[in-house]
Design an enzyme around this catalytic site. Structure first.
Site, mmCIF file in Angstrom:
data_model
loop_
_atom_site.group_PDB
_atom_site.id
_atom_site.type_symbol
_atom_site.label_atom_id
_atom_site.label_comp_id
_atom_site.label_asym_id
_atom_site.label_seq_id
_atom_site.Cartn_x
_atom_site.Cartn_y
_atom_site.Cartn_z
ATOM 1 N N ASP A 86 18.106 -5.674 34.424
ATOM 2 C CA ASP A 86 16.773 -5.207 34.039
ATOM 3 C C ASP A 86 16.818 -3.736 33.603
ATOM 4 O O ASP A 86 17.520 -2.917 34.220
ATOM 5 C CB ASP A 86 15.858 -5.374 35.276
ATOM 6 C CG ASP A 86 14.390 -5.204 34.965
ATOM 7 O OD1 ASP A 86 13.989 -5.500 33.831
ATOM 8 O OD2 ASP A 86 13.642 -4.796 35.880
ATOM 9 N N HIS A 87 16.074 -3.408 32.569
ATOM 10 C CA HIS A 87 15.921 -2.014 32.096
ATOM 11 C C HIS A 87 17.240 -1.257 31.989
ATOM 12 O O HIS A 87 17.384 -0.160 32.564
ATOM 13 C CB HIS A 87 14.979 -1.232 33.027
ATOM 14 C CG HIS A 87 13.545 -1.620 32.882
ATOM 15 N ND1 HIS A 87 12.813 -1.343 31.758
ATOM 16 C CD2 HIS A 87 12.719 -2.287 33.714
ATOM 17 C CE1 HIS A 87 11.582 -1.816 31.903
ATOM 18 N NE2 HIS A 87 11.500 -2.408 33.085
ATOM 19 N N HIS A 90 4.538 -0.254 36.130
ATOM 20 C CA HIS A 90 5.473 -0.520 37.209
ATOM 21 C C HIS A 90 4.982 0.132 38.494
ATOM 22 O O HIS A 90 4.385 1.206 38.459
ATOM 23 C CB HIS A 90 6.851 0.079 36.884
ATOM 24 C CG HIS A 90 7.575 -0.648 35.798
ATOM 25 N ND1 HIS A 90 7.908 -0.063 34.607
ATOM 26 C CD2 HIS A 90 8.030 -1.914 35.734
ATOM 27 C CE1 HIS A 90 8.554 -0.951 33.855
ATOM 28 N NE2 HIS A 90 8.636 -2.075 34.513
ATOM 29 N N GLY A 91 5.249 -0.512 39.607
ATOM 30 C CA GLY A 91 4.967 0.122 40.897
ATOM 31 C C GLY A 91 3.549 -0.096 41.382
ATOM 32 O O GLY A 91 2.875 -1.053 41.012
ATOM 33 N N HIS A 94 6.020 -6.996 32.395
ATOM 34 C CA HIS A 94 6.589 -6.189 33.484
ATOM 35 C C HIS A 94 5.453 -5.719 34.383
ATOM 36 O O HIS A 94 4.287 -5.830 34.029
ATOM 37 C CB HIS A 94 7.339 -4.987 32.903
ATOM 38 C CG HIS A 94 8.684 -5.352 32.348
ATOM 39 N ND1 HIS A 94 9.846 -4.825 32.835
ATOM 40 C CD2 HIS A 94 9.034 -6.219 31.358
ATOM 41 C CE1 HIS A 94 10.869 -5.345 32.162
ATOM 42 N NE2 HIS A 94 10.399 -6.179 31.257
ATOM 43 N N GLY A 95 5.807 -5.178 35.539
ATOM 44 C CA GLY A 95 4.783 -4.616 36.417
ATOM 45 C C GLY A 95 3.876 -5.673 37.011
ATOM 46 O O GLY A 95 2.652 -5.519 37.039
ATOM 47 N N SER A 132 3.406 -6.589 40.123
ATOM 48 C CA SER A 132 2.747 -6.278 41.404
ATOM 49 C C SER A 132 1.326 -5.790 41.184
ATOM 50 O O SER A 132 1.084 -4.945 40.314
ATOM 51 C CB SER A 132 3.523 -5.190 42.152
ATOM 52 O OG SER A 132 4.780 -5.669 42.518
ATOM 53 N N ASN A 177 7.986 -10.005 35.536
ATOM 54 C CA ASN A 177 8.823 -9.174 36.404
ATOM 55 C C ASN A 177 8.019 -8.729 37.617
ATOM 56 O O ASN A 177 6.889 -8.227 37.472
ATOM 57 C CB ASN A 177 9.292 -7.932 35.640
ATOM 58 C CG ASN A 177 10.377 -8.253 34.644
ATOM 59 O OD1 ASN A 177 10.498 -9.383 34.196
ATOM 60 N ND2 ASN A 177 11.167 -7.265 34.303
ATOM 61 N N THR A 225 7.687 -4.543 43.360
ATOM 62 C CA THR A 225 7.177 -3.569 44.338
ATOM 63 C C THR A 225 6.465 -4.204 45.534
ATOM 64 O O THR A 225 6.713 -3.818 46.677
ATOM 65 C CB THR A 225 6.234 -2.552 43.646
ATOM 66 O OG1 THR A 225 6.959 -1.932 42.596
ATOM 67 C CG2 THR A 225 5.759 -1.473 44.612
HETATM 68 P P1 13P Z 1 6.549 -4.149 39.801
HETATM 69 O O1 13P Z 1 7.496 -3.376 40.662
HETATM 70 O O2 13P Z 1 5.346 -3.400 39.427
HETATM 71 O O3 13P Z 1 6.249 -5.494 40.361
HETATM 72 O O4 13P Z 1 7.323 -4.385 38.403
HETATM 73 C C1 13P Z 1 8.624 -4.870 38.387
HETATM 74 C C2 13P Z 1 9.190 -4.749 37.029
HETATM 75 O O5 13P Z 1 8.486 -4.773 36.048
HETATM 76 C C3 13P Z 1 10.643 -4.637 36.913
HETATM 77 O O6 13P Z 1 11.067 -4.511 35.597
#
Ligand code: 13P
Length: 285
Positions: free
Chosen positions: A83-84, A186-187, A214-215, A217, A236, A239
């Site tokens: 990832d990334h 993210h996060g 992505h992101g 959570s 994805n 968090t």
């Molecule tokens: P979160 O940590 O916000 O769930 O996102 C994870 C992510 O996008 C990893 O690439």
């Protein structure tokens, strides 16, 4: 059994659902995710993000081969994904280890450079028979303020993925799926995420490859389903699963007789429950 991401994306497309991509930073998380997948009888993506190595939490050399081994032992089709990744040598290292999918993230680069590097990454990944994800449009995440304290950032709409630019990016680079920015970060969220579904629908219509979100959570069940109905095929998620593990570990009774494995196992179970809940939602039923 290890499979490439494109196989899972085809399944997701056929069944109008999304496949969960879970970032892992240790054995407990790998087990939590694989057991959650087995209990839900759903394929998943086990992912390792280069940023975790930079933070010093864990390194690819240690965890990568374990991810590959455990994915291979699973009775379900599992994709092992990088990832990334921002570094071509690092990307090759994961492919050499047996990762079946990689993401090259050139989103911080000027567009022309992103295209050029992503093209190289596509050639490399495809020469291994692996799937490749690219990114344009920037998703924000945590940032440090002047006192070195982690702050949440909200998404900047100017950084959202432009459908026409994204379509050309897909055509020029040959990527198999694209991480798009349409309102998630993210996060941890500072405020409720506001997703731009109109933009997402446009991206889905224009791109010609599956949309990756992505992101994950902090997004509500309703919004997840709306995203899937508008073409998101890979989500994805990290968090909130990691947070569930941390909460279980820190609230574990300490009677002076507690050993590390007790706390680690409590965290594993909490992360499994969290991952299971996410997998259930991503089924979109
Ligand atoms: P979160 O940590 O916000 O769930 O996102 C994870 C992510 O996008 C990893 O690439």
């Amino acid at each position: 059994m290890i499979v490439t991401l494109d196989r899972l994306l085809d399944i997701a497309n056929a069944e109008n659902k999304a496949i969960g991509s879970f970032n892992v930073t240790g054995l407990e998380q790998i087990r939590a995710c694989l057991e959650a997948a087995e209990e839900e009888n759903e394929p998943i993506i086990l992912a390792f993000a280069q940023v975790h190595e930079e933070e010093g939490t864990i390194d690819l050399d240690t965890l990568g081969p374990i991810m590959v081994l455990m994915a291979d032992l699973s009775p379900l089709p599992i994709c092992v994904h990088l990832d990334h990744c921002v570094d071509m040598g690092y990307l090759k290292k994961a492919l050499d280890m047996g990762f079946s999918s990689v993401m090259f993230d050139g989103s911080a680069l000027p567009l022309e450079e992103n295209v050029a590097y992503t093209k190289m990454a596509v050639e490399l990944a495809h020469s291994y028979g692996a799937t490749i994800e690219g990114e344009i449009g920037v998703m924000s995440g945590h940032t440090l303020n002047n006192d070195g304290v982690v702050e949440d950032r909200e998404q900047d709409e100017n950084m959202y993925t432009d459908p026409v630019v994204a379509r050309d990016f897909v055509r020029e680079t040959g990527i198999d799926c694209l991480a798009c920015s349409f309102g998630t970060v993210h996060g941890l969220y500072a405020t409720e995420p506001k997703l731009n579904f109109e933009l997402l629908a446009k991206l889905n219509e224009t791109l010609g490859v599956p949309v990756v979100m992505h992101g994950g959570s902090g997004v509500s069940e309703e919004d997840f389903h709306k995203c899937i109905d508008n073409g998101v095929r890979k989500i994805n998620y990290y968090t909130y699963m990691a947070k569930a593990g941390a909460e279980a570990a820190t609230s574990y009774k300490n009677d002076g007789k507690v050993l590390f494995q007790d706390v680690a196992y409590a965290a594993q179970l909490a992360m499994k429950a969290d991952a299971k809940q996410a997998i259930k939602i991503f089924k979109n039923k």
